[in-house]
Design a protein around this motif. Structure first.
Motif, PDB file in Angstrom:
ATOM      1  N   ILE A 166      -4.286 -36.855 -10.569  1.00  0.00           N
ATOM      2  CA  ILE A 166      -5.534 -36.093 -10.671  1.00  0.00           C
ATOM      3  C   ILE A 166      -5.429 -34.703 -10.032  1.00  0.00           C
ATOM      4  O   ILE A 166      -6.373 -33.920 -10.135  1.00  0.00           O
ATOM      5  N   VAL A 167      -4.309 -34.393  -9.383  1.00  0.00           N
ATOM      6  CA  VAL A 167      -4.117 -33.059  -8.814  1.00  0.00           C
ATOM      7  C   VAL A 167      -2.970 -32.367  -9.545  1.00  0.00           C
ATOM      8  O   VAL A 167      -1.951 -32.988  -9.831  1.00  0.00           O
ATOM      9  N   PRO A 168      -3.124 -31.086  -9.881  1.00  0.00           N
ATOM     10  CA  PRO A 168      -2.091 -30.402 -10.663  1.00  0.00           C
ATOM     11  C   PRO A 168      -0.873 -29.964  -9.860  1.00  0.00           C
ATOM     12  O   PRO A 168       0.181 -29.687 -10.430  1.00  0.00           O
ATOM     13  N   LYS A 169      -1.009 -29.898  -8.544  1.00  0.00           N
ATOM     14  CA  LYS A 169       0.061 -29.340  -7.718  1.00  0.00           C
ATOM     15  C   LYS A 169       0.486 -30.357  -6.672  1.00  0.00           C
ATOM     16  O   LYS A 169      -0.325 -30.841  -5.889  1.00  0.00           O
ATOM     17  N   GLN A 170       1.779 -30.690  -6.676  1.00  0.00           N
ATOM     18  CA  GLN A 170       2.295 -31.641  -5.696  1.00  0.00           C
ATOM     19  C   GLN A 170       2.616 -30.947  -4.375  1.00  0.00           C
ATOM     20  O   GLN A 170       2.736 -29.732  -4.288  1.00  0.00           O
ATOM     21  N   GLY A 171       2.754 -31.749  -3.335  1.00  0.00           N
ATOM     22  CA  GLY A 171       2.966 -31.243  -1.981  1.00  0.00           C
ATOM     23  C   GLY A 171       2.101 -32.055  -1.033  1.00  0.00           C
ATOM     24  O   GLY A 171       1.555 -33.087  -1.412  1.00  0.00           O
ATOM     25  N   THR A 172       1.965 -31.577   0.202  1.00  0.00           N
ATOM     26  CA  THR A 172       1.081 -32.261   1.150  1.00  0.00           C
ATOM     27  C   THR A 172       0.430 -31.207   2.038  1.00  0.00           C
ATOM     28  O   THR A 172       0.923 -30.895   3.118  1.00  0.00           O
ATOM     29  N   ALA A 173      -0.676 -30.648   1.575  1.00  0.00           N
ATOM     30  CA  ALA A 173      -1.363 -29.574   2.295  1.00  0.00           C
ATOM     31  C   ALA A 173      -2.493 -30.164   3.138  1.00  0.00           C
ATOM     32  O   ALA A 173      -3.662 -30.117   2.750  1.00  0.00           O
ATOM     33  N   ILE A 174      -2.143 -30.718   4.297  1.00  0.00           N
ATOM     34  CA  ILE A 174      -3.147 -31.348   5.160  1.00  0.00           C
ATOM     35  C   ILE A 174      -4.147 -30.315   5.679  1.00  0.00           C
ATOM     36  O   ILE A 174      -5.349 -30.570   5.742  1.00  0.00           O
ATOM     37  N   GLY A 175      -3.648 -29.128   6.023  1.00  0.00           N
ATOM     38  CA  GLY A 175      -4.528 -28.073   6.535  1.00  0.00           C
ATOM     39  C   GLY A 175      -5.580 -27.671   5.519  1.00  0.00           C
ATOM     40  O   GLY A 175      -6.760 -27.489   5.859  1.00  0.00           O
ATOM     41  N   ALA A 176      -5.182 -27.551   4.252  1.00  0.00           N
ATOM     42  CA  ALA A 176      -6.142 -27.190   3.200  1.00  0.00           C
ATOM     43  C   ALA A 176      -7.200 -28.270   3.060  1.00  0.00           C
ATOM     44  O   ALA A 176      -8.377 -27.971   2.809  1.00  0.00           O
ATOM     45  N   ALA A 177      -6.807 -29.531   3.205  1.00  0.00           N
ATOM     46  CA  ALA A 177      -7.763 -30.637   3.103  1.00  0.00           C
ATOM     47  C   ALA A 177      -8.770 -30.585   4.244  1.00  0.00           C
ATOM     48  O   ALA A 177      -9.976 -30.782   4.031  1.00  0.00           O
ATOM     49  N   ILE A 178      -8.304 -30.324   5.447  1.00  0.00           N
ATOM     50  CA  ILE A 178      -9.213 -30.232   6.601  1.00  0.00           C
ATOM     51  C   ILE A 178     -10.152 -29.040   6.446  1.00  0.00           C
ATOM     52  O   ILE A 178     -11.357 -29.140   6.722  1.00  0.00           O
ATOM     53  N   ASP A 179      -9.619 -27.914   5.983  1.00  0.00           N
ATOM     54  CA  ASP A 179     -10.459 -26.723   5.790  1.00  0.00           C
ATOM     55  C   ASP A 179     -11.548 -26.974   4.748  1.00  0.00           C
ATOM     56  O   ASP A 179     -12.708 -26.582   4.931  1.00  0.00           O
ATOM     57  N   LEU A 180     -11.181 -27.637   3.629  1.00  0.00           N
ATOM     58  CA  LEU A 180     -12.163 -27.925   2.594  1.00  0.00           C
ATOM     59  C   LEU A 180     -13.221 -28.902   3.107  1.00  0.00           C
ATOM     60  O   LEU A 180     -14.419 -28.735   2.844  1.00  0.00           O
ATOM     61  N   ALA A 181     -12.781 -29.919   3.849  1.00  0.00           N
ATOM     62  CA  ALA A 181     -13.739 -30.868   4.435  1.00  0.00           C
ATOM     63  C   ALA A 181     -14.669 -30.154   5.405  1.00  0.00           C
ATOM     64  O   ALA A 181     -15.886 -30.400   5.425  1.00  0.00           O
ATOM     65  N   HIS A 182     -14.112 -29.244   6.181  1.00  0.00           N
ATOM     66  CA  HIS A 182     -14.878 -28.443   7.146  1.00  0.00           C
ATOM     67  C   HIS A 182     -16.027 -27.723   6.442  1.00  0.00           C
ATOM     68  O   HIS A 182     -17.165 -27.685   6.930  1.00  0.00           O
ATOM     69  N   ARG A 183     -15.746 -27.182   5.253  1.00  0.00           N
ATOM     70  CA  ARG A 183     -16.761 -26.413   4.509  1.00  0.00           C
ATOM     71  C   ARG A 183     -17.709 -27.305   3.712  1.00  0.00           C
ATOM     72  O   ARG A 183     -18.717 -26.818   3.176  1.00  0.00           O
ATOM     73  N   SER A 184     -17.404 -28.593   3.606  1.00  0.00           N
ATOM     74  CA  SER A 184     -18.138 -29.469   2.699  1.00  0.00           C
ATOM     75  C   SER A 184     -19.283 -30.233   3.347  1.00  0.00           C
ATOM     76  O   SER A 184     -20.030 -30.931   2.651  1.00  0.00           O
ATOM     77  N   PHE A 185     -19.427 -30.141   4.649  1.00  0.00           N
ATOM     78  CA  PHE A 185     -20.532 -30.826   5.309  1.00  0.00           C
ATOM     79  C   PHE A 185     -21.854 -30.141   4.981  1.00  0.00           C
ATOM     80  O   PHE A 185     -21.885 -28.987   4.539  1.00  0.00           O
ATOM     81  N   THR A 186     -22.959 -30.860   5.188  1.00  0.00           N
ATOM     82  CA  THR A 186     -24.281 -30.306   4.913  1.00  0.00           C
ATOM     83  C   THR A 186     -24.502 -29.044   5.737  1.00  0.00           C
ATOM     84  O   THR A 186     -24.374 -29.069   6.965  1.00  0.00           O
ATOM     85  N   PRO A 187     -24.791 -27.915   5.078  1.00  0.00           N
ATOM     86  CA  PRO A 187     -25.005 -26.667   5.828  1.00  0.00           C
ATOM     87  C   PRO A 187     -26.143 -26.815   6.834  1.00  0.00           C
ATOM     88  O   PRO A 187     -27.214 -27.331   6.509  1.00  0.00           O
ATOM     89  N   ASP A 188     -25.901 -26.374   8.025  1.00  0.00           N
ATOM     90  CA  ASP A 188     -26.907 -26.403   9.104  1.00  0.00           C
ATOM     91  C   ASP A 188     -27.384 -27.813   9.426  1.00  0.00           C
ATOM     92  O   ASP A 188     -28.438 -28.004  10.036  1.00  0.00           O
ATOM     93  N   GLY A 189     -26.637 -28.832   8.959  1.00  0.00           N
ATOM     94  CA  GLY A 189     -27.019 -30.207   9.266  1.00  0.00           C
ATOM     95  C   GLY A 189     -26.806 -30.517  10.739  1.00  0.00           C
ATOM     96  O   GLY A 189     -25.856 -30.042  11.359  1.00  0.00           O
TER      97      GLY A 189
END
Length: 347
Positions: A166-189
């Motif tokens: 389901i992902v087009p690019k192989q590798g293991t970008a743990i930092g990108a995953a944490i950054d995306l999760a960081h931005r994905s929480f409810t704003p101002d929650g």
């Protein structure tokens, strides 16, 4: 937040009777055709039975099955949400970042690292009550699989569709995953927030430790779960329909090993804990207990509180189809059968 639901969804199992009846109908048609062949030539029989129709019984059966389908759906009570209400709940916000790189197919954790992780996440979802959950998948980059929600059924549905393709690019970008999760929480929650990274730790793409530190600066705890064994395992791949193992450029089998040091560093930077999975347990239960001990904050959630039944429309359509099936005769109409609209010759 669900706008549509079934009041008695278990009755939808009744739809299974339709393929059974279809098989019986097809078998009876074939048997009847074989029986007629024993009486003589087909053309002669057609002359002897001028009002016999081949297509009308099939049309009547199709209409009857459609009517049955509408009745079954009606009995299951389809409902649409009619009134929204705002509920206040006490819980935490949790985002799981799941590694879907090819190395997660290694079988040192049975049946493989990815499948075992998915099963553990599913069990975790079953334990959630008033908490919000989101799902991120990552390999060479990170992608949101499920935005943060309290809809646990959707969470399990999206989880089931996760695979390494389901992902087009192989590798293991743990930092990108944490950054995306960081931005994905409810704003101002105001709820307490946690990220659980499930991976084998073979990070080659970015600085995951810095990403974890950045999350902590915003009050987000980062936990890690190590999937795999330090001794490592080859990565199964399918070639020409047969199972082989991934090889490097020199033709040597690639062995993927758990990078515990990296995951321990990420958890330490994220002020969370690191758990190593094994064939006995994945470790999500221990992390769930840790998350449950976090202070629960009040969250607002909008949900439908009232639903209107819509079964009457399905019953009405079902009754119309039944009436239609009743008025269609199995035999040709003797007054209309000789009408030739296109002026073609009859054989």
């Amino acid at each position: 937040m669900e706008m549509f639901r079934f009041g008695n969804i278990e009755y939808l199992w009744g739809l299974l009777i339709i393929p059974v009846l279809t098989v019986i109908f097809a078998w009876s048609r074939i048997s009847r055709r074989k029986a007629l062949k024993k009486f003589g030539n087909r053309e002669i029989l057609n002359e002897l039975m001028p009002f016999r129709s081949q297509s009308r019984p099939v049309l009547k059966f199709v209409i009857l099955m459609l009517a049955l389908a509408f009745f079954v759906v009606g009995i299951a009570r389809p409902q649409f949400g009619s009134k929204l209400k705002t509920e206040k709940r006490e819980g935490v916000e949790l985002i799981i970042a799941l590694d879907v790189s090819n190395s997660m197919m290694a079988e040192d954790i049975q049946p493989n690292r990815l499948e075992r992780a998915k099963r553990a996440i599913s069990r975790l979802v079953d334990r959630l009550r008033d908490d919000k959950i989101g799902l991120i998948v990552f390999a060479g980059d990170a992608y949101t699989q499920l935005p943060i929600t309290t809809d646990y059924n959707s969470a399990k549905l999206f989880l089931n569709s996760v695979n390494t393709q389901i992902v087009p690019k192989q590798g293991t970008a743990i930092g990108a995953a944490i950054d995306l999760a960081h931005r994905s929480f409810t704003p101002d929650g105001e709820a307490n927030k946690a990220i659980i990274v499930i991976t084998d730790g073979e990070n080659h793409e970015d600085d995951a430790v810095s990403s974890a530190q950045s999350a902590v600066d915003d009050g987000i705890i980062v936990h890690t779960i190590g999937m795999g064994l330090p001794s490592g395992s080859p990565i199964p791949v399918l070639r020409n329909g047969q199972t082989d193992y991934l090889k490097d450029r020199d033709g040597k089998v690639v062995v993927t090993k758990l990078n515990e040091q990296m995951l321990e560093q990420i958890a330490a930077a994220g002020q969370g804990i690191y758990v190593r999975a094994n064939n006995a347990q994945v470790g999500l239960n221990a992390l769930f207990d840790e998350i449950n001990n976090m202070e629960k904050q009040e969250m607002e959630t909008r949900t439908f509180s009232e639903y209107n039944d819509q079964f009457q429309y399905f019953f009405a359509i079902g009754l119309f189809l039944l009436l239609l099936e009743f008025v269609i005769l199995e035999r040709k109409n003797k007054y209309l059968k000789n009408i030739n609209l296109f002026g073609t010759k009859r054989s």
